[in-house]
Design a protein around this motif. Sequence first.
Motif, PDB file in Angstrom:
ATOM      1  N   HIS A   1       0.848  -1.191   0.000  1.00  0.00           N
ATOM      2  CA  HIS A   1       0.000   0.000   0.000  1.00  0.00           C
ATOM      3  C   HIS A   1       0.883   1.241   0.000  1.00  0.00           C
ATOM      4  O   HIS A   1       1.925   1.278   0.654  1.00  0.00           O
ATOM      5  N   SER A   2       0.478   2.233  -0.769  1.00  0.00           N
ATOM      6  CA  SER A   2       1.199   3.502  -0.833  1.00  0.00           C
ATOM      7  C   SER A   2       0.386   4.582  -0.132  1.00  0.00           C
ATOM      8  O   SER A   2      -0.796   4.786  -0.452  1.00  0.00           O
ATOM      9  N   LEU A   3       1.025   5.243   0.807  1.00  0.00           N
ATOM     10  CA  LEU A   3       0.397   6.361   1.516  1.00  0.00           C
ATOM     11  C   LEU A   3       0.879   7.650   0.857  1.00  0.00           C
ATOM     12  O   LEU A   3       1.719   8.366   1.396  1.00  0.00           O
ATOM     13  N   GLY A   4       0.357   7.915  -0.345  1.00  0.00           N
ATOM     14  CA  GLY A   4       0.858   9.042  -1.122  1.00  0.00           C
ATOM     15  C   GLY A   4       2.049   8.624  -1.953  1.00  0.00           C
ATOM     16  O   GLY A   4       2.330   7.435  -2.159  1.00  0.00           O
ATOM     17  N   ASP A   5       2.792   9.614  -2.449  1.00  0.00           N
ATOM     18  CA  ASP A   5       3.937   9.338  -3.322  1.00  0.00           C
ATOM     19  C   ASP A   5       5.225   9.075  -2.560  1.00  0.00           C
ATOM     20  O   ASP A   5       6.207   8.633  -3.157  1.00  0.00           O
ATOM     21  N   HIS A   6       5.245   9.319  -1.262  1.00  0.00           N
ATOM     22  CA  HIS A   6       6.508   9.307  -0.536  1.00  0.00           C
ATOM     23  C   HIS A   6       6.577   8.270   0.581  1.00  0.00           C
ATOM     24  O   HIS A   6       7.640   8.095   1.179  1.00  0.00           O
ATOM     25  N   VAL A   7       5.502   7.569   0.856  1.00  0.00           N
ATOM     26  CA  VAL A   7       5.494   6.562   1.912  1.00  0.00           C
ATOM     27  C   VAL A   7       4.830   5.301   1.376  1.00  0.00           C
ATOM     28  O   VAL A   7       3.714   5.352   0.847  1.00  0.00           O
TER      29      VAL A   7
ATOM     30  N   ASN B   1       7.035  -6.933   7.922  1.00  0.00           N
ATOM     31  CA  ASN B   1       6.427  -5.627   7.647  1.00  0.00           C
ATOM     32  C   ASN B   1       7.568  -4.683   7.268  1.00  0.00           C
ATOM     33  O   ASN B   1       8.522  -4.512   8.019  1.00  0.00           O
ATOM     34  N   ARG B   2       7.481  -4.102   6.075  1.00  0.00           N
ATOM     35  CA  ARG B   2       8.553  -3.243   5.600  1.00  0.00           C
ATOM     36  C   ARG B   2       7.985  -1.905   5.129  1.00  0.00           C
ATOM     37  O   ARG B   2       6.844  -1.813   4.679  1.00  0.00           O
ATOM     38  N   TRP B   3       8.837  -0.866   5.231  1.00  0.00           N
ATOM     39  CA  TRP B   3       8.435   0.492   4.879  1.00  0.00           C
ATOM     40  C   TRP B   3       9.506   1.127   4.009  1.00  0.00           C
ATOM     41  O   TRP B   3      10.695   0.833   4.143  1.00  0.00           O
ATOM     42  N   LYS B   4       9.058   2.025   3.136  1.00  0.00           N
ATOM     43  CA  LYS B   4       9.976   2.833   2.344  1.00  0.00           C
ATOM     44  C   LYS B   4       9.511   4.274   2.369  1.00  0.00           C
ATOM     45  O   LYS B   4       8.323   4.561   2.158  1.00  0.00           O
TER      46      LYS B   4
ATOM     47  N   ARG C   1      -3.711 -12.408  -7.956  1.00  0.00           N
ATOM     48  CA  ARG C   1      -3.080 -11.094  -7.849  1.00  0.00           C
ATOM     49  C   ARG C   1      -4.110  -9.995  -8.072  1.00  0.00           C
ATOM     50  O   ARG C   1      -4.985 -10.113  -8.940  1.00  0.00           O
ATOM     51  N   ILE C   2      -3.961  -8.928  -7.317  1.00  0.00           N
ATOM     52  CA  ILE C   2      -4.693  -7.688  -7.578  1.00  0.00           C
ATOM     53  C   ILE C   2      -3.641  -6.632  -7.880  1.00  0.00           C
ATOM     54  O   ILE C   2      -2.937  -6.169  -6.979  1.00  0.00           O
ATOM     55  N   PRO C   3      -3.497  -6.256  -9.154  1.00  0.00           N
ATOM     56  CA  PRO C   3      -2.450  -5.292  -9.502  1.00  0.00           C
ATOM     57  C   PRO C   3      -2.769  -3.905  -8.994  1.00  0.00           C
ATOM     58  O   PRO C   3      -3.894  -3.611  -8.564  1.00  0.00           O
ATOM     59  N   ARG C   4      -1.778  -3.037  -9.062  1.00  0.00           N
ATOM     60  CA  ARG C   4      -1.998  -1.655  -8.653  1.00  0.00           C
ATOM     61  C   ARG C   4      -2.883  -0.941  -9.658  1.00  0.00           C
ATOM     62  O   ARG C   4      -2.845  -1.204 -10.836  1.00  0.00           O
TER      63      ARG C   4
END
Length: 849
Positions: A363-369, A404-407, A846-849
């Motif tokens: 999951h993307s929390l916006g463009d930066h998380v 659980n990983r974060w970027k 699969r459920i793609p983005r």
Amino acid sequence: MKQFGILIVWVSLICSGLSAQNEASNTVRFYVAGACEMCADRIIDVASGVPGVRHAEYSLQNQEITVLVEQEKFNEESLHESIAQAGHNTSKVKAPAEAYESLPLCCHYTEHPFHSVEGSKGHPQNHPQFGKVLEMDDNGHEVPIVGAHVYWSGTSEGVITDEHGIFVLPHQKGRKEIVVSYVGFGTDTLTGPFEGDLKLVIEPAIELENIEVTHRQKSIRVSYLDPIKVESISESELLKAACCNLSESFETNPSVDVSFTDAVTGTRQIQMLGLAGPNVQIMRENVPDIRGLSALYGFTYTPGPWIEGIQLSKGTGSVVNGFESITGQINVELRKPESSERLYLNIYGNQGSRLEANLNMAHSLGDHVHTGLLLHGSTQQTEFDRNNDGFMDMPLRQNLVGINRWKFILGNYRMQAGFKATYVNQTSGQLSFDPDDEISSVGLWGAYQETQRLEGWMKIGRVYPGKPYKSIGLQMSGVYHDQDARFGGRPYAAMQRSAYVNLIYQSIIGDTDHQVKFGLSSQFDQFDERIAQMAFEREEFVPGAFFEYTFLGSQQFSLVAGLRADHHNIDGLFITPRLHARFAPAELTVFRLGIGRGRRTPSIFAENIGLFASAREIRIEGDGPDYAYGLTPEVAWNIGLNFTQGFMIYQRAAVFSMDFYRTQFSRQVVVDYDLSPRTVVFYPLDGNSFSNSLQIQFDYEFLDQLDIRVAYRFNDVRMQYQAGLMQKPLIAQNRAFINLAYETGTKWKFDATFNLLGQQRIPMTNENPRDFQLEDFSPSFLIMNAQISKTFGERFEAYLGAENLLNFMQENPILAANDPNGDYFDASMIWGPVFGRNIYAGIRYRIPR
């Protein structure tokens, strides 16, 4: 630990100091002549290497460069001169004639001024066709493909893309189809008419203006440009087999052998260059991962559906990743939270009652998380005894693993962080053995183990816009591993605490032909192992520094030279030199040389866990009480030569490769099963120990969508034992390999792998009674695995397969199975499969983005 804490603080301060930026900037613009996207790339690269330039952009449409500069370091005349020397006229300096003439034809801006790679109106009637062939790397960046074959359909002559992926195809009247073929890729046919230059970015089903290209990328690729030969194994290769975990990810790869350690615990081990897996450095996203107590079991802690790709290299590898690799490096890339599917579900089951489920979510929390959650659960609760020896063929187990990983993207900074938890509960041995029921299990031989493992890691990096060659990064990881086990009447408890720090700075010397990496690292390990009445404790602290230089200034020659200096708290200072060189006399002909030194401290029990599945007495004849187990660390030199030749057969890409590696140990721990069939003795090497490994491989797309991989490998592995110089036991000298992969246009896939393993020496058992003696050598045998899969739409896939399809099994794999508590019981003499044919099936959703 205090030293380690001080080092972390010191490294953090250095990182902060190097990252600080507080400089005034100005913008400079001026005219630069260019003709194509290739020109733009070159102009930006040259400008970015000029002192004082922080960022550079070039507009082909306006024929103008814009640079962001630091005034106190910047000299505009130097920028003009540098660009002109690269072959491009500027508003102040004319390019030298020889520099201009050395440019590719598509860059000759005086003959054909600016023609856009995308959207130009078309070429004159007899104008050659210009184009560029690229691919997307793992970071989503376009990179050129060198050596692609480009020709007009129906002709036998063509051209080869240069080091920038550029081709200039002479005009041929009446020809409207261009064929692009590349070793390791499929063959694409582009149908015109073509408008302007072609830009072919290889990926499945891409749209190029009014040209649709369907491309099928090879599942294992080897770069022609890298001085280190690296096999990039994609997800599509992993999906050719069940690939339930990392140890099962190499069934279709001839470079790695996979076998069982014994006939009881079900533990798998790998071998490379004829030597055991612990001599291979296993990394997770370039951070050391499987080592110490997890040397064998650790492969099961990484489920296959979590893996995005694997990079495999033979030899000692890069000094940046440490000093422990001796026979190779395997780097595992997990699914990335910013690019993987929103949901990926894999469910697997086999006839041995093994059930597995894997759930990956991103999951993307916006463009930066961005965040990802990877979950795995497996169970096997039914006893099987297909060879009727009274022992379970495979252990009963319950495994739970989660990540659980974060970027985070914070301006010019990048940060990753993750946490992993693993729980394993496993029971094996005689039928009906239950470690929780002592009454019903009286007199039965059984084994159980419970493992709890926690891991955490963090990466912090600083990038420099406009300077893709420059970065600084800090890697940190920590491990807590607690294992409680019993094998028959022999208890084994072990604990490991580890911490790792690696600071890497990357930049160039003058230009991108001369690249450097240097930094500081530290590895801390604390072990506590207890076996019956024996206790073994050790603490190791190894800080170090490294430097690596890469030369890329020639199409024919490149090299990577590295040097490490590390200080072991017991063994003192040691130096690790490594060198890798590449020579390419022709565009599809590559010779490589690799030589280097490796050093590691063996965890002798964790790396030889199969010995516990026997009644053998354990003896250690050490040579130094200060070392781990009283045994000095292992040290070896590895030298390798390999040759790769790409060519075309009936307009289809083929590649032939030949590798030879020699590993020579100067210090080694000998594990001697030959001294007596009732003992296993550990002692330091006193004499010669080496491994010679030769592999020949041929890859070819025999028919449309049908790939064939054929390989042969010869291993000569010998060691000085107390009885003399002998071939190392339970290693096949000869192995032949064939893999067939076929894919239809209706999304059916068929895969089959054949492995023919030659004889293996079996440790001497002639001191046992005749009924408990084994032959000196095992027979040769053939193993076949096969799988069929079908994809429905974009989301659903089903697969059905069989391992050991020919149902070959080692006869009587357990010595004295009817008297496991006696003196002659031994389940560690395993040279072949102990479990027969294994049918499995599964689904992927699969459920793609």
